[in-house]
Design a protein around this motif. Structure first.
Motif, PDB file in Angstrom:
ATOM      1  N   ARG A   1     -31.383  36.366  57.818  1.00  0.00           N
ATOM      2  CA  ARG A   1     -31.476  35.167  56.999  1.00  0.00           C
ATOM      3  C   ARG A   1     -31.470  35.526  55.516  1.00  0.00           C
ATOM      4  O   ARG A   1     -31.815  36.644  55.123  1.00  0.00           O
ATOM      5  CB  ARG A   1     -32.743  34.372  57.338  1.00  0.00           C
TER       6      ARG A   1
ATOM      7  N   GLU B   1     -29.611  29.406  58.448  1.00  0.00           N
ATOM      8  CA  GLU B   1     -29.208  30.743  57.997  1.00  0.00           C
ATOM      9  C   GLU B   1     -29.739  31.029  56.590  1.00  0.00           C
ATOM     10  O   GLU B   1     -30.001  32.178  56.235  1.00  0.00           O
ATOM     11  CB  GLU B   1     -27.685  30.876  58.001  1.00  0.00           C
TER      12      GLU B   1
ATOM     13  N   HIS C   1     -35.303  25.647  60.904  1.00  0.00           N
ATOM     14  CA  HIS C   1     -35.476  27.034  61.342  1.00  0.00           C
ATOM     15  C   HIS C   1     -36.134  27.103  62.718  1.00  0.00           C
ATOM     16  O   HIS C   1     -35.738  27.918  63.562  1.00  0.00           O
ATOM     17  CB  HIS C   1     -36.311  27.814  60.329  1.00  0.00           C
TER      18      HIS C   1
END
Length: 745
Positions: A319, A354, A288
């Motif tokens: 997300r 994601e 991330h």
């Protein structure tokens, strides 16, 4: 963690868990009995009948109370018996602990829905029992053919060409290739290890379809955008996560006792990856951090695609959290570890962050202060979760839920399970609601279960489901979502949509578009302020084009089974409704069996407010869909591919599964009526399915009993010169998978 530690951990879990056993039955109309080895005397067998179960539970409870009473007077009694009190104390304590565990397990089994028992005479046998078992699933990779040459065993027309007998298309073996779904080209590469030397791997697939393999009868690959011209064997699916090699090499040893010709191809580029020191939470955080420029903030999460652009000129996206529900005592098998590694690698690392994967671990001991004492929480993790997953695990307990929702609910309309409203059985959504409130970085939350499996790439599944539901208009969406889509019976999706529209018009009811109105309805705070959950495309001048209403809007709820009207359906929990005025009729409801679903943040916020402020609740499989119905949120059933084990007549299949009111799954004739649920046993996706586990274990390479009690499949059959090798299936979901290896691990 060292190799020795990992090996001993799995064995210890096997011996101490009560969670992974398979049910057996003498009912001749069920699927073949399993090859799972069972103890000679099983408590669950004794507790299998509802009446016997209650008698035994209360008898054992009375025995425990007697033991406690005797313990209170133990000095006097032990003196009379001349038994050393210290040894006796330890033995009695251990015996009581064991009995209490068995009672807990039995009470949990008591809460499950009881299956309808079929009559023994052939005249009244279930209709599906007269249909032939399908064999095409079990052909192997030597029978691969190009998709243009593929002929399914089922469904096919009466005059259609038969694919049998199947002959091998290859004198040798076909070669699998890496399969990469539609990942963003903008994402940075993410790595499994801290040294950033091992990138997240790809799964391998075979081009083509195994000749004779049945098509899915419900749902469609092509409709959802899933590839239907490739298939996956066990090594291509799991070989890069540890299947097929030893603990010493960083694997899990599973699969080494199965046929494996040509399996080394999946390690030709990467070698066998060593997972012994992986920390999945750290890996997700690093991923991330590398890609955070791609993601929107919470203020921009009104939709998955934001209109704003990031510093690098790319569209920012929101997300999603994938939340897997576990419990203390869950059996961590090698196959379970493979499945969870695949989820994290494919959803989080390969997507560039994601998705994040989390475990929500139910701590059954309500006296453990897991939210207040770090030492206690760490001890629970050490005893119940492999170290590689510690950092993505959140603990919760029912006692904690009573602290978070300390309200006094009014009586329920019905409570057939006799469970507490704060318990996981009736309110599995409580901990998910709390998780969403404490994790504001996510716009959507997949609610997932540990006994689900997916052949294919997880990112392709979740991304396709999100994209397809986003494209669906709101007009008619509740009506389409109340019905199974059977492509070979209904035709194209447009044909299916037209049919649903005609059935809705004939019923005299208007399509549901906005929030439901009903006597006694209480508004949310946002609704009191005049806010609506309907998008601009459904309001004002834009609403004139009904076909565009909701198109491009993310679904607030994605379900993987139809959302049916439980009123009059015969579903056991249809009136497990709490907190609404008893002076009014029971409010309108919708439900979907199996809680696997994607929920938006705003839907979970609605559920949270309905719970703590309005003191409303419903059964776990009914509350999310009903809240979407009440407040006008977008809810969609996504018709993913589901297979059956027999050669059903399509008209009979439609009558059995869409036989409710007005041709839906709701009302009288519902397939979710307790007396109709036996129809699901031969499917690959339902809580009482038996075919799901059988087909999954055959795909893993383990022999299973057929309908005649003959052991079929397994290593010897797959290695036979006359055979077609190991199985290769197109992408599909399986539920439930209660055990995998024949020895139960």
């Amino acid at each position: 963690m060292s190799v020795i530690e990992r090996s001993s951990y799995l064995r210890r879990s096997k011996s101490t868990s009560f969670s992974s056993t398979s049910s057996t039955t003498e009912d001749k109309f069920l699927l073949p009995i399993s090859t799972h080895r069972q103890p000679k005397i099983r408590v669950r067998t004794l507790l299998g009948h509802c009446l016997y179960r209650r008698v035994i539970i209360w008898a054992v409870t009375a025995f425990v109370l007697l033991c406690v009473g005797l313990m209170a007077h133990r000095p006097r009694i032990l003196g009379l018996l001349s038994i050393p009190s210290k040894d006796q104390d330890a033995k009695v304590a251990e015996d009581i602990k064991t009995v209490l565990l068995l009672i807990s397990e039995a009470m949990e089994q008591e809460n499950e829905q009881e299956s309808y028992i079929f009559p023994e005479d052939e005249e009244n046998m279930p209709h599906w029992a007269r249909f032939r078992h399908l064999e095409g699933y079990f052909n192997g990779i030597k029978a691969l053919v190009p998709s243009d040459d593929y002929i399914p065993e089922y469904p096919r027309s009466r005059t259609g060409t038969s694919p049998f007998p199947v002959t091998g298309s290859y004198t040798g073996l076909p070669t699998p290739i890496p399969y990469v779904p539609r990942y963003s080209s903008e994402s940075e590469i993410c790595y499994i290890d801290k040294e950033q030397s091992v990138p997240a791997p790809d799964v391998y697939a075979y081009t083509g379809i195994v000749q004779g393999q049945p098509e899915p009868v419900f749902g469609s690959h092509s409709l959802l955008g899933l590839r239907d011209d490739i298939c996956f064997d066990r090594f291509g699916r799991y070989g890069l996560y540890g299947l097929g090699y030893s603990f010493e090499d960083g694997g899990v040893e599973a699969g080494m006792d199965t046929e494996k010709a040509g399996s080394e191809e999946v390690w030709s580029e990467t070698g066998k990856l060593n997972y012994n020191l992986v920390d999945w939470g750290d890996a997700q955080c690093r991923c991330h951090e590398l890609n955070k420029h791609r993601f929107s903030s919470r203020d921009q999460q009104s939709s998955t695609k934001s209109d704003g652009e990031g510093s690098r000129g790319i569209v920012r996206i929101s997300r999603t959290a994938v939340v897997i529900r576990l419990y203390v005592g869950f059996l961590w098998t090698q196959h379970a570890i493979l499945n969870f590694r695949a989820m994290i690698s494919e959803l989080s690392l390969r997507s560039g962050g994601e998705y994040d994967v989390h475990f929500l671990l139910h701590v059954r001991d309500n006296y453990l202060p897991i939210w207040a004492d770090g030492v206690t929480a760490q001890r629970v993790l050490d005893e119940n979760v492999p170290p590689e997953f510690h950092s993505i695990c959140t603990l919760w307990s029912e006692a904690q839920m009573r602290l978070l929702y300390p309200i006094r609910f009014s009586s329920s309309v019905e409570n057939p399970s006799n469970n507490d409203i704060h318990g996981v059985y009736r309110s599995a959504h409580f901990p998910l609601q709390h998780f969403a409130m404490t994790h504001p970085q996510y716009a959507h939350f997949w609610n997932w279960e540990m006994d689900m499996r997916w052949i294919g790439n997880y990112y392709e599944l979740f991304d396709s489901l999100g994209a397809w539901t986003r494209s669906q208009p709101r007009v008619g969406i509740w009506e389409r979502s109340a019905k199974y889509y059977i492509p070979r019976y209904h035709g194209t999706w447009d044909n299916f949509t037209d049919l649903v529209n005609r059935e809705t018009e004939a019923s005299g009811r208007l399509p549901i578009v906005g929030p439901a109105t009903f006597p006694g309805k209480t508004a949310l705070r946002s609704e009191d302020r005049g806010q609506s959950f309907l998008p601009d495309s459904c309001i004002g001048k834009l609403s004139l084009d009904r076909e565009k209403c909701g198109v491009g809007e993310d679904a607030d709820l994605i379900m993987l089974n139809p959302m049916f009207d439980p009123e009059g359906s015969g579903w056991v929990f249809s009136k497990d409704v709490t907190g609404y005025s008893r002076g009014h009729p029971v409010p309108p409801r919708r439900s979907a069996i199996i809680t696997a679903s994607r929920l938006s943040r705003r839907l979970l916020e609605v559920m949270h407010e309905e719970t703590w402020r309005l003191k409303h609740n419903m059964f776990s499989e009914m509350f999310p869909a009903s809240m979407a119905l009440h407040h006008g949120l977008k809810a969609v059933y996504a018709p993913h591919p589901v297979h059956v084990d027999r050669e059903w007549e399509l008209e009979t299949l439609n009558e059995a599964f869409n036989g409710g009111r007005d041709g839906t799954t709701g009302g009288r004739g519902s397939p979710y009526n307790l007396r109709n649920e036996h129809n699901h046993r031969g499917t690959t996706w339902y809580y009482n399915s038996e075919f799901a586990g059988l087909l999954w274990r055959r795909w893993l390479g383990y022999a299973q009993m057929d309908e005649n009690g003959i052991l079929r499949g397994g290593q010897e059959a797959e290695e036979s010169k006359e055979g077609t090798g190991r199985m290769c299936l197109r992408s599909m979901l399986f539920h439930p998978v209660k055990w995998e290896h024949p020895d139960g691990y």
